[in-house]
Design a protein around this motif. Structure first.
Motif, PDB file in Angstrom:
ATOM      1  N   TYR A 117       0.834  -1.203   0.000  1.00  0.00           N
ATOM      2  CA  TYR A 117       0.000   0.000   0.000  1.00  0.00           C
ATOM      3  C   TYR A 117       0.865   1.249   0.000  1.00  0.00           C
ATOM      4  O   TYR A 117       0.556   2.235  -0.679  1.00  0.00           O
ATOM      5  CB  TYR A 117      -0.900  -0.040   1.235  1.00  0.00           C
ATOM      6  CG  TYR A 117      -1.764   1.166   1.416  1.00  0.00           C
ATOM      7  CD1 TYR A 117      -2.794   1.421   0.518  1.00  0.00           C
ATOM      8  CD2 TYR A 117      -1.570   2.033   2.468  1.00  0.00           C
ATOM      9  CE1 TYR A 117      -3.596   2.527   0.686  1.00  0.00           C
ATOM     10  CE2 TYR A 117      -2.368   3.132   2.644  1.00  0.00           C
ATOM     11  CZ  TYR A 117      -3.383   3.389   1.747  1.00  0.00           C
ATOM     12  OH  TYR A 117      -4.166   4.485   1.908  1.00  0.00           O
ATOM     13  N   THR A 118       1.973   1.189   0.746  1.00  0.00           N
ATOM     14  CA  THR A 118       2.836   2.361   0.849  1.00  0.00           C
ATOM     15  C   THR A 118       3.454   2.715  -0.495  1.00  0.00           C
ATOM     16  O   THR A 118       3.699   3.887  -0.768  1.00  0.00           O
ATOM     17  CB  THR A 118       3.949   2.105   1.885  1.00  0.00           C
ATOM     18  OG1 THR A 118       3.375   1.458   2.999  1.00  0.00           O
ATOM     19  CG2 THR A 118       4.583   3.382   2.334  1.00  0.00           C
ATOM     20  N   ILE A 119       3.720   1.723  -1.333  1.00  0.00           N
ATOM     21  CA  ILE A 119       4.276   2.041  -2.645  1.00  0.00           C
ATOM     22  C   ILE A 119       3.166   2.199  -3.680  1.00  0.00           C
ATOM     23  O   ILE A 119       3.427   2.207  -4.876  1.00  0.00           O
ATOM     24  CB  ILE A 119       5.303   1.004  -3.118  1.00  0.00           C
ATOM     25  CG1 ILE A 119       4.671  -0.379  -3.222  1.00  0.00           C
ATOM     26  CG2 ILE A 119       6.486   0.975  -2.198  1.00  0.00           C
ATOM     27  CD1 ILE A 119       5.539  -1.374  -3.955  1.00  0.00           C
ATOM     28  N   GLY A 120       1.927   2.315  -3.237  1.00  0.00           N
ATOM     29  CA  GLY A 120       0.831   2.574  -4.168  1.00  0.00           C
ATOM     30  C   GLY A 120       0.350   1.339  -4.905  1.00  0.00           C
ATOM     31  O   GLY A 120      -0.377   1.454  -5.883  1.00  0.00           O
ATOM     32  N   PHE A 121       0.761   0.150  -4.443  1.00  0.00           N
ATOM     33  CA  PHE A 121       0.370  -1.087  -5.119  1.00  0.00           C
ATOM     34  C   PHE A 121      -0.861  -1.620  -4.394  1.00  0.00           C
ATOM     35  O   PHE A 121      -0.805  -2.601  -3.666  1.00  0.00           O
ATOM     36  CB  PHE A 121       1.537  -2.075  -5.055  1.00  0.00           C
ATOM     37  CG  PHE A 121       1.446  -3.210  -6.027  1.00  0.00           C
ATOM     38  CD1 PHE A 121       0.371  -3.334  -6.890  1.00  0.00           C
ATOM     39  CD2 PHE A 121       2.458  -4.147  -6.105  1.00  0.00           C
ATOM     40  CE1 PHE A 121       0.299  -4.373  -7.782  1.00  0.00           C
ATOM     41  CE2 PHE A 121       2.397  -5.188  -6.995  1.00  0.00           C
ATOM     42  CZ  PHE A 121       1.318  -5.297  -7.827  1.00  0.00           C
ATOM     43  N   ASP A 122      -2.001  -0.953  -4.616  1.00  0.00           N
ATOM     44  CA  ASP A 122      -3.191  -1.234  -3.827  1.00  0.00           C
ATOM     45  C   ASP A 122      -3.732  -2.636  -4.053  1.00  0.00           C
ATOM     46  O   ASP A 122      -4.307  -3.241  -3.160  1.00  0.00           O
ATOM     47  CB  ASP A 122      -4.293  -0.217  -4.155  1.00  0.00           C
ATOM     48  CG  ASP A 122      -3.981   1.123  -3.536  1.00  0.00           C
ATOM     49  OD1 ASP A 122      -2.841   1.290  -3.074  1.00  0.00           O
ATOM     50  OD2 ASP A 122      -4.847   1.994  -3.518  1.00  0.00           O
TER      51      ASP A 122
END
Lengths: 424, 334
Positions: A117-122
């Motif tokens: 989530y932190t790297i935008g890989f939802d």
């Protein structure tokens, strides 16, 4: 670009699970300096423990942390058992091991999801959260709760592993062996995830030693440290555990976020193996030495001394030291040293040469549990914070030792010790 | 007299068309969120969620930070929205020509899109928040990176159209909707077109600020970046702008590379066919948006700004230059 911005990450930030503030000095996107300022979530749990008896403190210790609550419970209980000399039946030891490993799976899955989530890989985040449901279901089946299980007690555990539960657990293990591999491959083979995590937040092997990193953070830097191997407790004496280090799997340890991801992910497989072994070897017999709580309390009232409990929590070494006073119902004092406390000092090192975009990922990469970590507030009683530097503290300690040694206790100046800067 | 009548007709048509476009953009945004959720095995919001969001935001307090530059802070969302909306006046929809098709071409569309991006950055800079400043800086960096491959794609397409003698002005989008460029070129050219197509696919996430390129609005890094200080009606305007930008890029892509129409199947002529063709155009836009915006943003995590910049300057630009060379060869050898 000579202008330096100071940007706070936290205390409340979308990318962070818990309140901690990192003040970052930025030149453009590059981090040139970082200051970590915890202190937003101190609750004084140890102080509360002094007004409660050991049985009540079990449930208080569970509230130190949400996700590694069982580790704190076991560490606390082992400390009390250590000082009171309580025996734990083998079956209880195995059940404790099972729950500890369930919790490790739970914690690592949550962490892996949050890292994505932190790297935008939802998408991977949602996949991870979905897989985590299964282990929570099993924990609920055993204990009735999804977090804060309330399953352990002095001299054993409160709930037995029934055949149905063993079956559900086996099914869960099979489920994870089947479903977890695609998740791991999706994330670790993804070029974007690789680009975001490789060589980010590097902590070298030497630094990990020097700054006493623990748990998966230390293992990702290539250190073979695992209390389950070096100082086995509960059923780990029967079940061999090898520390998961990246050099065994990928040839070399980079000590970066991807390695920390890999270590945690591989530890999930290890936990599944341990659970399998523990279920296979689950001994028959009672699951608690003394089911009558009042009898336990009465025996603890007589106990006196200091006990230690150190275990390998999902995030690293969790240490509890408890002291009881004979004839006193309540816990005399209690000291908790959570793994995050050891790992957090490595944060400024990990920030070196990285960018703002990496900051939340780096903070998350040690799997911080701030509510575990914040065990102490420096206060003057009047509310004004008194900060004692390391040198001052050392000076005061030396003065106190000197005073003790010479046997002369002068009044006023020179009594030293920790007077003024009260530490609780 | 006729000129004045035509002017009123255009204003009327434009007003209706833009209202339709905003509605569709919000609906497509809702669909995007549903499909995104389904791909993540979630339920997702109702289709009208973006509309509800906008309505809710319109009723909220509109806060201007004390340290903001008031004029630019308030003007930026309007300018961004208007310039994005204007894009649609130059995009032909199916059988119907663009409302202002004769007054502007692809170059203007690219400028208008850049303008709205720039205005978002201006809003970020004007809000006086260091995090918004970082977001705005990222937006500008990203824009400078993807404009290069985008410019190559458009110029190559226009040059090809000009050299192949496709009817109409080379830079006009209607030239490409009238005759499929895929049929106009030879074998080498098809590969060239494919390169240009892929390079435009790479540009779409950057232009729409979604998928692996949602760097200026990175939620877990800089807390929605350049819109961090916006609230109420201003934020609603930005939300509409974001929806419109995805929609505009999808429509642009559709006009340029997916010009296939139903007219051939249904037979030409007749109002009914035109209406069907009109609807079919939006279906194509929807498909393009689902594949190149929604799927992309589901499949990838977020890059860092220098990684994104390098990706555009080296890979996307390289691919578009390869397309340019292949198409040039194709045009030369025939």
């Amino acid at each position: 670009m000579s202008t330096t911005y100071t940007v706070p990450i936290g205390p409340v930030h979308v990318g962070l699970k818990e309140p901690v503030t990192a003040w970052l000095d930025l030149e453009g996107e590059r981090i040139v300096g970082a200051k970590i300022r915890p202190g937003a979530i101190h609750r004084g749990i140890e102080f509360m423990a002094r007004e409660r008896n050991p049985i009540q403190v079990i449930y208080l210790s569970e509230r130190i942390c949400g996700i590694c609550s069982f580790s704190h419970v076991i560490a606390f209980i082992r400390a009390i058992e250590d000082l009171a000399g309580l025996k734990v039946p083998p079956r209880a030891q195995y059940i404790r091991t099972l729950v500890l490993e369930l919790e490790r799976v739970h914690s690592h899955l949550l962490w892996a999801g949050v890292a994505c989530y932190t790297i935008g890989f939802d998408s991977a985040f949602h996949l991870g959260m979905q897989m985590r449901e299964r282990v929570m279901d099993v924990l609920e089946l055993l204990t009735g709760n999804r977090v804060n299980y309330g399953v352990a007690t002095f001299g054993g555990v409160r709930w037995d592993v029934t055949p149905e539960l063993a079956k559900a657990m086996r099914e869960m293990i099979r489920y994870y062996r089947r479903e977890f591999t695609p998740f791991r491959e999706i994330v670790m083979a993804d070029p974007v995830a690789q680009a975001r995590m490789r060589n980010v937040g590097v902590l070298t092997r030497d630094e990990a030693v020097r700054y006493s990193a623990v748990g998966p953070t230390a293992r990702a830097s290539g250190l073979r440290v695992d209390l389950r191997k070096s100082s086995p407790y509960e059923a780990y004496a029967d079940i061999p555990v090898e520390p998961v280090v990246p050099q065994d799997y990928f040839g070399a340890a980079h000590g970066d976020v991807l390695d920390r991801f890999a270590v945690r992910v591989l530890e999930v497989y290890q936990s599944l193996d341990i659970m399998d072994a523990a279920l296979d070897g689950l001994p028959e017999g009672p699951y608690v030495a003394e089911p009558n709580v009042n009898k336990v309390l009465a025996s603890l009232k007589k106990a006196e001394g200091t006990g230690w409990g150190i275990i390998e929590a999902p995030r690293g070494d969790d240490t509890h030291i408890v002291s009881l006073k004979g004839g006193d119902d309540n816990v005399f004092w209690w000291k908790v040293r959570a793994p995050t406390y050891a790992n957090a000092v490595s944060w400024p090192l990990m920030f070196r040469g990285n960018e703002l975009a990496d900051a939340p990922l780096i903070i998350n990469s040690i799997d911080p549990c701030i509510s575990c970590m914040e065990r102490m507030m420096v206060t003057d009683g009047g509310g004004d914070p008194l900060i004692v530097t390391k040198t001052e503290l050392l000076e005061r300690c030396r003065r106190k030792t000197f005073d003790l040694g010479s046997g002369i206790r002068t009044k006023g100046a020179g009594t030293g010790g920790l007077e003024g800067g009260t530490t609780k | 007299m006729i000129a004045i009548f035509m002017l009123f007709l255009k204003i009327f048509a434009g007003a209706i068309f833009l209202a339709l476009v905003v509605t569709l953009a919000l609906l497509f945004d809702g669909a995007d969120r549903i499909v995104h959720a389904k791909m993540q095995r979630r339920f997702g919001p109702p289709l009208l969620q973006p509309v509800y969001d906008i309505l809710k935001l319109l009723g909220k307090e509109n806060i201007v930070p004390r340290r903001a530059s008031r004029f630019f802070f308030r003007a930026a969302p309007w300018m961004a929205l208007v310039s994005t909306l204007m894009v649609f006046l130059y995009i032909p929809s199916g059988p119907f020509p663009a409302v202002l098709g004769t007054e502007g071409d692809m170059v203007l569309i690219v400028y208008l899109l850049a303008m709205s991006g720039l205005m978002m950055a201006v809003g970020g800079f004007a809000s006086g928040n260091p995090i918004a400043n970082i977001g705005a800086g990222r937006e500008i960096t990203l824009m400078m990176s993807y404009e290069f491959p985008l410019a190559i794609v458009i110029c190559t397409m226009a040059w090809t159209a000009y050299r192949l003698g496709m009817p109409g002005a080379p830079f006009s989008l209607e030239t490409f909707t009238a005759v499929s460029v895929w049929k106009a070129v030879g074998k080498t050219g098809t590969f060239g077109l494919l390169c240009l197509f892929l390079s435009l696919v790479m540009v779409i996430p950057g232009e729409t600020g979604k998928g692996p390129m949602d760097i200026p609005e990175a939620k877990t890094e800089i807390l929605d970046g350049l819109i961090i200080e916006y609230s109420g009606a201003n934020l609603a305007l930005f939300k509409v702008t974001f929806a419109l930008r995805s929609f505009a890029m999808a429509a642009f892509m559709t006009s340029l590379f997916v010009p296939f129409s139903l007219a051939g199947l249904l037979g030409s002529g007749g109002l009914l066919v035109a209406v069907f063709d009109f609807l079919f155009f939006w279906v194509k836009v929807f498909a393009v948006q689902m594949v190149f915006v929604t799927l992309m943003r589901t499949a990838f995590g977020r890059l860092k700004i220098w990684q994104a910049s390098r990706f555009y300057v080296l890979k996307a630009a390289g691919l578009s230059v390869a397309g340019m060379i292949l198409l040039s060869i194709d045009v030369m050898i025939r």
